[in-house]
Design an enzyme around this catalytic site. Structure first.
Site, PDB file in Angstrom:
ATOM      1  N   HIS A 173       0.834  -1.207   0.000  1.00 36.38           N
ATOM      2  CA  HIS A 173       0.000   0.000   0.000  1.00 36.38           C
ATOM      3  C   HIS A 173       0.865   1.252   0.000  1.00 36.38           C
ATOM      4  O   HIS A 173       0.448   2.313   0.463  1.00 36.38           O
ATOM      5  CB  HIS A 173      -0.952   0.025   1.204  1.00 36.38           C
ATOM      6  CG  HIS A 173      -1.784  -1.209   1.347  1.00 36.38           C
ATOM      7  ND1 HIS A 173      -2.938  -1.413   0.634  1.00 36.38           N
ATOM      8  CD2 HIS A 173      -1.604  -2.320   2.102  1.00 36.38           C
ATOM      9  CE1 HIS A 173      -3.437  -2.600   0.948  1.00 36.38           C
ATOM     10  NE2 HIS A 173      -2.653  -3.175   1.825  1.00 36.38           N
ATOM     11  N   SER A 297      16.619  18.066 -19.055  1.00 32.48           N
ATOM     12  CA  SER A 297      15.591  19.108 -19.009  1.00 32.48           C
ATOM     13  C   SER A 297      16.087  20.306 -19.781  1.00 32.48           C
ATOM     14  O   SER A 297      17.277  20.606 -19.792  1.00 32.48           O
ATOM     15  CB  SER A 297      15.296  19.496 -17.554  1.00 32.48           C
ATOM     16  OG  SER A 297      14.534  20.693 -17.495  1.00 32.48           O
TER      17      SER A 297
END
Length: 466
Positions: A173, A297
Site C-alpha cells: 500500500h 531538461s
C-alpha cells in the site's frame, strides 16, 4: 492550405513507428510489412500449386518446373520489383489478393508452366490465402520480439544474482512493510515474464484452406475424387500451423486473440516493472548512469530522467490498447464473413512494433541503472517498527496474550529508530530468553527466505531454457 506533397521519409511519416522510431523497429519490416504480407501470399500460392500437382489435381510437374517454383521461395526468389508490380496491379483491381494472383500468373507466362496458369488459386477464396499469410506475420514477427524478451530475462536474472543478499524495504500500500531483498524483487519480474514467454513460444496458430464458406464446395464439386480434408490438413501443417476445418469464410480469430493476449500479459508485467523501477529511481534506491552530452531538461541542467522506463511504459500502453480493441473486434464477424476484420488485422505489425520499442527501452534502462546500497540501507533502517511482525509472531509462539493488539498499541502509525527499538525490548516484561532472541533481530537479518527463493526462481528460469 498547401496541396504540395511532402516527400516520404522518417520526418514525414504519420506513424512514429515509421518515423521517429523507425531505426528501433526496422528489423520487423521483413516480417510484418505490406512487402512481407504480399510475399507470404505468393509463397502460399506457389506451395498450393505444388501441392495440387503432388495430389494429382494438375499434371505432374517436372523436376525443373518444381525447381522453378521452389526458387521463388528462396530469400531473394521474389524480388522487391515483383512486389511493386503487385501494388501497381492493385491500383487496377482494387483487390490485394487478386493483384497478387495476376502478378504470379505473369511470372509463369512464357515458361513451361504457362499451361498451369488457370490452376493458380483454383477453388480458393481470398481468405484461404490471407488467414495463413497474416498468421505468418505473427509467427515470424514474434521471433524478433522474443530476442528482446529473452535478453530482458537474462538481464533481470543477472541483476538478481548480483543483489541476491542485499536487503531492502518492501512496501505494501506504498507504506513500509517488512524487509525483502533486491534480488528477490527483481527475479519475480523475470519469472513472470519467462512463464508467459514459454506460453508464447508454445502457442500454435491455426490455418484454414476450405473455400468460400468453409465447405470445400468448388473443389469437391469439380474434383470429387480428391480427399480435400486430408489435402487441407497436410497443406496447413506444412506452415507449422494447426489445421482448422470448421470455419465460415474466415478462419475465426480465437487463436490470434489468445496469442495477442499473451503479449498483452507480458506487456502488463513490464508496465508493472516500469512503474516500480520508476519509483525506486525517484527514491534514489536506484541510480542512473548519466551520459555525457545528454540533456534531462531544457531548463534544469541537473536532471537525469528515467526516460527509458517512461518510454517503455507509454509504448506498451499503446500496444495493449490496440490488443484490447483487436481482441474485442476479431471475435465477431457478421454471418459467414464481413470485411471489418480485414482492416483491423493490418495492425498486427503495429502491435508488435510498439511492444518491441517498449522492450528495447526496458533493456536500455536496465543497462543504465545500479542500486544505491547506501540509500537502500538508510531507508531500511530508518524505521525499526517494520520488525513488529516478527516480534508479535514470536510472542504468539510464547503464549503471550493478544500480542498483536499489544504491539499495535505501541507502534501503529509510529516510527522508531534502533535505539528506541532496543529500549522497547529492554524495558518490556518479556522473558530474558525472548529478549535475547530479539536482541539479535535487525532489518538486515529479517529477510526470511528471500535469497533461497531467489535461487529457486533463477533455477526455474535456467531449467526452462534447456
Amino acid at each position: 492550405m498547401s496541396n504540395n506533397k511532402l516527400p516520404f521519409s522518417e520526418l514525414t511519416a504519420i506513424s512514429p513507428l515509421d518515423g521517429r522510431y523507425r531505426s528501433r523497429v526496422e528489423e520487423l519490416a521483413p516480417f510484418v510489412s505490406e512487402y512481407a504480407l504480399i510475399k507470404y501470399r505468393m509463397e502460399i500460392e506457389i506451395k498450393y500449386l505444388l501441392a495440387l500437382s503432388d495430389a494429382g489435381v494438375t499434371r505432374k510437374f517436372t523436376e525443373e518446373e518444381k525447381n522453378t517454383l521452389e526458387s521463388y521461395l528462396e530469400t531473394d526468389g521474389i524480388t522487391f520489383e515483383d512486389i511493386q508490380k503487385v501494388k501497381q496491379t492493385e491500383n487496377e483491381t482494387r483487390h490485394d489478393v487478386k493483384a497478387m494472383e495476376r502478378t504470379f500468373r505473369s511470372m509463369l507466362s512464357g515458361t513451361t508452366l504457362e499451361d498451369q496458369i488457370e490452376m493458380i488459386h483454383i477453388g480458393l477464396t481470398s481468405e484461404d490465402i490471407n488467414n495463413i499469410a497474416y498468421r505468418l506475420t505473427l509467427v515470424r514477427g514474434i521471433t524478433v520480439l522474443l530476442e528482446s524478451l529473452d535478453q530482458i530475462i537474462n538481464d533481470l536474472v543477472k541483476l538478481a544474482k548480483e543483489n541476491r543478499d542485499v536487503p531492502m524495504l518492501a512496501r505494501t500500500h506504498g507504506q513500509p512493510a517488512v524487509p525483502t531483498t533486491i534480488g528477490k524483487e527483481i527475479v519475480i519480474v523475470a519469472v513472470r515474464i519467462n512463464r508467459q514467454v514459454a506460453k508464447l513460444k508454445k502457442q500454435k496458430l491455426t490455418g484454414k484452406l476450405n473455400g468460400a464458406v468453409g465447405n470445400f464446395n468448388a473443389l469437391q464439386y469439380v474434383y470429387p475424387d480428391i480427399d480435400w480434408i486430408s489435402f487441407s490438413e497436410k497443406f496447413i501443417a506444412s506452415f507449422d500451423l494447426t489445421p482448422n476445418l470448421i470455419t465460415t469464410q474466415i478462419n475465426q480469430y480465437d487463436d490470434v486473440v489468445e496469442f495477442l493476449q499473451i503479449i498483452s500479459r507480458i506487456n502488463g508485467i513490464l508496465l508493472d516493472f516500469d512503474q516500480d523501477i520508476w519509483r525506486y529511481i525517484s527514491d534514489e534506491w536506484f541510480m542512473q548512469i548519466a551520459k555525457k552530452g545528454e540533456v534531462g531538461s531544457s531548463t534544469m541542467p541537473q536532471k537525469v530522467n528515467p526516460i527509458d522506463f517512461e518510454n517503455s511504459e507509454g509504448n506498451l500502453v499503446v500496444a495493449n490498447g490496440l490488443i484490447e480493441s483487436m481482441s474485442r473486434k476479431l471475435l465477431i464477424s457478421r454471418l459467414q464473413r464481413d470485411l471489418s476484420d480485414s482492416t483491423t488485422i493490418r495492425n498486427y505489425g503495429t502491435v508488435l512494433g510498439y511492444s518491441l520499442i517498449g522492450y528495447k527501452s526496458v533493456l536500455t534502462g536496465l543497462s543504465r541503472i545500479q542500486p544505491s546500497k547506501e540509500k537502500i540501507q538508510h531507508s531500511l533502517n530508518k524505521d525499526w517498527s517494520i520488525l513488529s511482525e516478527g516480534l508479535q509472531t514470536l510472542l504468539r509462539k510464547n503464549n503471550y496474550p493478544d500480542p498483536y493488539s499489544f504491539i499495535a498499541s505501541l507502534l501503529r502509525g509510529k516510527h522508531i529508530d534502533r535505539e528506541s527499538w532496543q529500549s522497547l525490548i529492554n524495558d518490556s516484561e518479556l522473558s530474558e530468553s525472548v529478549k535475547k532472541q530479539l536482541s539479535d533481530l535487525s532489518p538486515e537479518r529479517y529477510i526470511g527466505l528471500s535469497p533461497i527463493l531467489t535461487d529457486k526462481a533463477i533455477k526455474e528460469i535456467e531449467d526452462s531454457s534447456q
